[in-house]
Design a protein around this motif. Structure first.
Motif, PDB file in Angstrom:
ATOM      1  N   GLN A  97       0.829  -1.206   0.000  1.00  0.00           N
ATOM      2  CA  GLN A  97       0.000   0.000   0.000  1.00  0.00           C
ATOM      3  C   GLN A  97       0.862   1.255   0.000  1.00  0.00           C
ATOM      4  O   GLN A  97       0.569   2.220  -0.699  1.00  0.00           O
ATOM      5  CB  GLN A  97      -0.939   0.005   1.209  1.00  0.00           C
ATOM      6  CG  GLN A  97      -1.915   1.189   1.213  1.00  0.00           C
ATOM      7  CD  GLN A  97      -2.983   1.052   2.286  1.00  0.00           C
ATOM      8  OE1 GLN A  97      -3.160  -0.021   2.859  1.00  0.00           O
ATOM      9  NE2 GLN A  97      -3.683   2.132   2.565  1.00  0.00           N
ATOM     10  N   GLU A  98       1.949   1.220   0.771  1.00  0.00           N
ATOM     11  CA  GLU A  98       2.831   2.384   0.813  1.00  0.00           C
ATOM     12  C   GLU A  98       3.550   2.562  -0.522  1.00  0.00           C
ATOM     13  O   GLU A  98       3.791   3.686  -0.964  1.00  0.00           O
ATOM     14  CB  GLU A  98       3.855   2.233   1.938  1.00  0.00           C
ATOM     15  CG  GLU A  98       4.766   3.444   2.109  1.00  0.00           C
ATOM     16  CD  GLU A  98       4.011   4.738   2.381  1.00  0.00           C
ATOM     17  OE1 GLU A  98       4.547   5.821   2.013  1.00  0.00           O
ATOM     18  OE2 GLU A  98       2.902   4.698   2.954  1.00  0.00           O
ATOM     19  N   ARG A 101       1.142   4.272  -2.747  1.00  0.00           N
ATOM     20  CA  ARG A 101       1.030   5.678  -2.369  1.00  0.00           C
ATOM     21  C   ARG A 101       2.240   6.469  -2.863  1.00  0.00           C
ATOM     22  O   ARG A 101       2.106   7.593  -3.343  1.00  0.00           O
ATOM     23  CB  ARG A 101       0.904   5.818  -0.851  1.00  0.00           C
ATOM     24  CG  ARG A 101       0.507   7.226  -0.400  1.00  0.00           C
ATOM     25  CD  ARG A 101       0.466   7.335   1.121  1.00  0.00           C
ATOM     26  NE  ARG A 101      -0.173   8.560   1.530  1.00  0.00           N
ATOM     27  CZ  ARG A 101       0.393   9.764   1.507  1.00  0.00           C
ATOM     28  NH1 ARG A 101       1.649   9.882   1.070  1.00  0.00           N
ATOM     29  NH2 ARG A 101      -0.275  10.834   1.898  1.00  0.00           N
ATOM     30  N   ASP A 194      -5.117   9.565   0.196  1.00  0.00           N
ATOM     31  CA  ASP A 194      -5.111   8.448   1.140  1.00  0.00           C
ATOM     32  C   ASP A 194      -6.270   7.489   0.890  1.00  0.00           C
ATOM     33  O   ASP A 194      -6.091   6.263   0.884  1.00  0.00           O
ATOM     34  CB  ASP A 194      -5.177   8.972   2.578  1.00  0.00           C
ATOM     35  CG  ASP A 194      -3.898   9.667   2.999  1.00  0.00           C
ATOM     36  OD1 ASP A 194      -2.855   9.413   2.364  1.00  0.00           O
ATOM     37  OD2 ASP A 194      -3.938  10.462   3.956  1.00  0.00           O
ATOM     38  N   THR A 195      -7.449   8.040   0.667  1.00  0.00           N
ATOM     39  CA  THR A 195      -8.629   7.200   0.439  1.00  0.00           C
ATOM     40  C   THR A 195      -8.524   6.455  -0.884  1.00  0.00           C
ATOM     41  O   THR A 195      -8.847   5.261  -0.971  1.00  0.00           O
ATOM     42  CB  THR A 195      -9.911   8.053   0.460  1.00  0.00           C
ATOM     43  OG1 THR A 195     -10.026   8.706   1.729  1.00  0.00           O
ATOM     44  CG2 THR A 195     -11.149   7.195   0.226  1.00  0.00           C
ATOM     45  N   THR A 198      -5.983   3.622  -0.539  1.00  0.00           N
ATOM     46  CA  THR A 198      -6.537   2.550   0.299  1.00  0.00           C
ATOM     47  C   THR A 198      -7.542   1.714  -0.485  1.00  0.00           C
ATOM     48  O   THR A 198      -7.513   0.473  -0.435  1.00  0.00           O
ATOM     49  CB  THR A 198      -7.207   3.140   1.548  1.00  0.00           C
ATOM     50  OG1 THR A 198      -6.228   3.827   2.331  1.00  0.00           O
ATOM     51  CG2 THR A 198      -7.835   2.039   2.397  1.00  0.00           C
ATOM     52  N   TYR A 201      -5.680  -0.393  -3.116  1.00  0.00           N
ATOM     53  CA  TYR A 201      -4.974  -1.506  -2.474  1.00  0.00           C
ATOM     54  C   TYR A 201      -5.940  -2.609  -2.074  1.00  0.00           C
ATOM     55  O   TYR A 201      -5.707  -3.801  -2.356  1.00  0.00           O
ATOM     56  CB  TYR A 201      -4.211  -0.989  -1.254  1.00  0.00           C
ATOM     57  CG  TYR A 201      -3.653  -2.084  -0.379  1.00  0.00           C
ATOM     58  CD1 TYR A 201      -2.527  -2.808  -0.761  1.00  0.00           C
ATOM     59  CD2 TYR A 201      -4.267  -2.405   0.838  1.00  0.00           C
ATOM     60  CE1 TYR A 201      -2.020  -3.822   0.036  1.00  0.00           C
ATOM     61  CE2 TYR A 201      -3.767  -3.417   1.641  1.00  0.00           C
ATOM     62  CZ  TYR A 201      -2.658  -4.123   1.235  1.00  0.00           C
ATOM     63  OH  TYR A 201      -2.162  -5.133   2.021  1.00  0.00           O
ATOM     64  N   GLU A 202      -7.032  -2.243  -1.408  1.00  0.00           N
ATOM     65  CA  GLU A 202      -7.980  -3.245  -0.918  1.00  0.00           C
ATOM     66  C   GLU A 202      -8.704  -3.958  -2.055  1.00  0.00           C
ATOM     67  O   GLU A 202      -9.101  -5.124  -1.912  1.00  0.00           O
ATOM     68  CB  GLU A 202      -8.975  -2.593   0.040  1.00  0.00           C
ATOM     69  CG  GLU A 202      -8.323  -2.135   1.342  1.00  0.00           C
ATOM     70  CD  GLU A 202      -9.301  -1.461   2.290  1.00  0.00           C
ATOM     71  OE1 GLU A 202     -10.452  -1.204   1.863  1.00  0.00           O
ATOM     72  OE2 GLU A 202      -8.919  -1.195   3.450  1.00  0.00           O
TER      73      GLU A 202
END
Length: 211
Positions: A97-98, A101, A194-195, A198, A201-202
């Motif tokens: 995830q990072e 980002r 950020d959203t 996320t 990723y999910e």
């Protein structure tokens, strides 16, 4: 964009400065008026030189655009290569995830540093083949980086077709970058970033504890 006309290759400081004024003036006019609306006369006037001096460095505004594109591409590749640093490669397995980002943030920064020029290039995408070629090459570099991430973590990827998944992910990232860089919103950009990351990723990966 070949030309039979002999074009000066500046070697002295004064000549190099004149060429830079031409390029910076052309970029500013492209951003303000659009490529098809500007003329070489306007570029020369903005640069504070005669039209004859301009033509000693560039045969037409297409050759000016070509050099701006080359510089834009070189800058993109130089910055994008930082994704291949040892630190970012460790994120492939330590924190997917990072890494996503980091990729999105880097692309946002790349667009923001020449925001208006990037917007002008997107508008030229379907009108100028050389512009399309450069932008397509950039998107392909992004896709290959994403595909490598998927390949190194195949057991965590929710999709079976990694190549198709890499295309979908890049399309999502394009939309996220476009939203943050070019569109106004009442929601702060950091929250959108950020959203968005996320959700991406999910949607794409199983959590590490489910491997």
């Amino acid at each position: 964009m070949d030309t039979e006309k002999t074009i000066r290759q500046p070697k002295q400081k004064r000549s190099m400065e004149m060429k830079e004024r031409i390029l910076s003036s052309a970029m500013r006019l492209i951003c303000e008026k659009g490529f098809f609306q500007m003329t070489t006369n306007e570029i020369a006037k903005a640069a504070g030189i005669s039209i004859g001096s301009l033509y000693s460095y560039f045969s037409d505004k297409d050759t000016i655009l070509a050099e701006l594109l080359e510089r834009h591409h070189n800058h993109f590749m130089t910055v994008f290569q930082t994704l291949n640093t040892e630190m970012n490669r460790r994120l492939y397995t330590e924190n997917l995830q990072e890494w996503l980002r980091c990729l999105v943030k880097k692309l946002i920064d790349l667009h923001l540093c020449v925001k208006d020029f990037n917007k002008a290039l997107e508008e030229l995408y379907y009108a100028k083949k050389d512009v399309a070629a450069v932008l397509d090459l950039h998107r392909e570099e992004i896709r290959k980086a994403v595909l490598e991430l998927l390949g190194r973590n195949q057991d965590r990827v929710k999709a079976d077709d990694l190549e198709a998944a890499s295309v979908v992910i890049v399309d999502f990232i394009d939309a996220l970058v476009d939203r943050i860089v070019f569109k106004s919103t009442p929601v702060k950009e950091e929250r959108i970033l950020d959203t968005g990351v996320t959700m991406l990723y999910e949607a794409c990966f199983y959590p590490a504890d489910e491997e």
